[in-house]
Design a protein around this motif. Sequence first.
Motif, short mmCIF file in Angstrom:
data_model
loop_
_atom_site.label_atom_id
_atom_site.label_comp_id
_atom_site.label_asym_id
_atom_site.label_seq_id
_atom_site.Cartn_x
_atom_site.Cartn_y
_atom_site.Cartn_z
N ALA A 344 0.86 -1.12 -0.15
CA ALA A 344 0.42 -0.42 0.05
C ALA A 344 1.12 0.85 0.14
O ALA A 344 2.02 0.78 0.87
N VAL A 345 0.88 2.53 -0.90
CA VAL A 345 0.71 3.38 -0.57
C VAL A 345 0.20 4.72 -0.52
O VAL A 345 -1.15 4.39 -1.71
N HIS A 346 0.25 5.63 0.47
CA HIS A 346 -0.64 6.88 0.59
C HIS A 346 0.20 7.74 0.88
O HIS A 346 1.60 8.12 1.40
N ILE A 347 -0.50 9.07 0.37
CA ILE A 347 0.26 9.89 0.04
C ILE A 347 -0.25 10.90 1.34
O ILE A 347 -1.77 10.77 1.64
N VAL A 348 0.20 11.76 1.86
CA VAL A 348 0.44 12.26 2.49
C VAL A 348 0.11 14.06 2.98
O VAL A 348 -0.50 14.83 3.00
N GLU A 349 1.03 14.49 2.59
CA GLU A 349 1.13 15.89 1.80
C GLU A 349 1.22 16.54 0.37
O GLU A 349 2.13 15.25 -0.55
N GLY A 350 -0.04 17.03 -0.42
CA GLY A 350 0.30 17.67 -1.95
C GLY A 350 -0.57 16.31 -1.94
O GLY A 350 -1.07 15.36 -2.31
N SER A 351 -0.18 16.30 -3.92
CA SER A 351 -0.93 15.61 -5.23
C SER A 351 -0.04 15.20 -6.01
O SER A 351 1.53 15.71 -6.36
N LEU A 352 -0.08 13.92 -6.72
CA LEU A 352 0.79 13.82 -7.47
C LEU A 352 0.53 14.74 -8.44
O LEU A 352 0.92 14.17 -9.19
N LYS A 353 -1.14 15.13 -8.90
CA LYS A 353 -1.65 15.85 -10.33
C LYS A 353 -0.31 16.91 -9.64
O LYS A 353 -0.11 17.71 -10.81
N GLN A 394 -0.74 2.75 14.03
CA GLN A 394 -0.11 3.43 14.87
C GLN A 394 0.29 5.16 14.00
O GLN A 394 -0.38 6.07 14.50
N ALA A 395 0.61 4.89 13.04
CA ALA A 395 1.30 5.97 12.58
C ALA A 395 0.01 7.01 11.65
O ALA A 395 0.79 7.98 11.68
N ARG A 396 -0.72 7.07 11.32
CA ARG A 396 -1.53 6.67 10.42
C ARG A 396 -2.75 8.46 10.88
O ARG A 396 -2.58 9.55 10.87
N THR A 397 -2.73 8.10 12.38
CA THR A 397 -3.51 8.78 13.66
C THR A 397 -2.38 10.02 13.42
O THR A 397 -3.25 11.57 14.25
N SER A 398 -1.32 10.69 13.20
CA SER A 398 -0.05 11.77 13.75
C SER A 398 -0.35 12.53 11.55
O SER A 398 0.07 13.58 12.45
N LEU A 399 -1.03 12.00 11.47
CA LEU A 399 -0.63 12.26 9.81
C LEU A 399 -2.08 12.65 9.19
O LEU A 399 -2.50 12.17 8.66
N PRO A 400 -1.53 13.65 7.73
CA PRO A 400 -2.82 14.50 7.16
C PRO A 400 -2.63 13.65 6.18
O PRO A 400 -2.60 14.14 5.07
N VAL A 401 -3.47 12.44 6.30
CA VAL A 401 -3.05 11.69 5.26
C VAL A 401 -4.57 11.95 4.26
O VAL A 401 -5.54 12.45 4.32
N THR A 402 -4.01 12.21 2.99
CA THR A 402 -4.67 12.46 1.53
C THR A 402 -5.46 11.58 1.10
O THR A 402 -6.26 11.79 0.38
N ALA A 403 -4.36 10.38 0.61
CA ALA A 403 -4.96 9.03 0.53
C ALA A 403 -3.93 7.79 0.78
O ALA A 403 -2.71 8.08 1.12
#
Length: 403
Positions: A344-353, A394-403
């Motif tokens: 799995a790959v999760h975008i944290v900040e910004g975007s691929l676009k 655990q990590a995702r709770t502290s990250l501004p995950v966008t995808a």
Amino acid sequence: MTASGGLVVVGASAAGVAAAEGLRHGGYDGPLTLVGGEPHLPYDRPPLSKQLLSGVWERERLRLRAPETYSDLGIELRLGVRATELDMAARRVRLADGTELTYSNLVLATGARARMLPGAQGLTGVYTLRTVEDALALRTALAARPHLLIVGGGFVGAEAAAVARGLGCEVTLVTDQQVPLADAVGAEVGTMLAEVHRERGVRIVTGSPVKEVIAEDGRAVGVLLADGRVLRAQAVLVGIGARPDTDWLTGSGLSLHHGIVCDSLLRAGDAVWAAGDVASWPDPVTGERLRIEHRTNASEQGMTVARNVLAGPSATAFQTVPYVWSDQYDLKIQIYGGTRGADAVHIVEGSLKQRAFTAVYVRDGYVTAALGVGMIRQLRALRRLLTTRTPWDQARTSLPVTA
């Protein structure tokens, strides 16, 4: 002729130089010899496919250290001569010129050699990118603005494609993957990078391996794909990876499997150590056996080997967060950790676009890597997730995950 014993480093590489320097700075004051198969002073390899190939730098700028550094540190250089045989029982290394070096401790930092397509050896117009001579030969060829065909969809091929397009060459990149760089960065990020290359005029051919290089009168004129297609070109760059430079160690008694097999201390045998691209060692966190062809890893391992040689029974396990970077056009791609095998790959900040983002890679529920494009500060903040096996939940709770 046999030289008196001392500490011998075979491989005038980033790892070898780091080991030799580390030994001197750590207090070793005995004889210290650095052996290198190339005739040049030790140099940096990442710029070969970037600054040197483009002509922005000349070869002197690649030097890892000024020439006087080695004499100041009392390091004897034996350059332009390869090691050909190791006798561990006698603690002796034989060199190609017939001389022998005995050692109290031996550090192996011989790196890796570029892989070549079968039948392509000796053909004019076929290039690799592993040595300074390789880069300068390709740079000379690109000055004529040929149609360059690149075999391999990894970082070296992608960087060379970007440089060649900047020099005005027609470029075709061929990979057996469906998406270039997918094995290194994942399909989504790989697709984005492929779009960047296509927008800059690179033709990308995917999904079919190259069967052979086609030649006429001893010169490469293209390649034959496994599906029967023929792609014509005036120059062919083979960028299909590298293999550890261990052939000369066959029969030495060392364990050789995808590199020199070491323990967690980077010790390969009695008074024998390995560092850099050639070393295979168990990661103390995951237990997974690793061999990493990254510049920062080479220096870190060289310094660790120096410390462990001097530490005796107090030697400590090597542990690192791998780091690699790639420059392609105006994009800087940076990676901490290991991206391969992620599920799995999760975008944290910004975007691929936007082509400016950070992403984390997850395997079996744990964060294994962080990647950034154009977001250096934000990426560094993610590095903390990789110093231990951080669960993704655990990590995702502290990250501004966008995808």
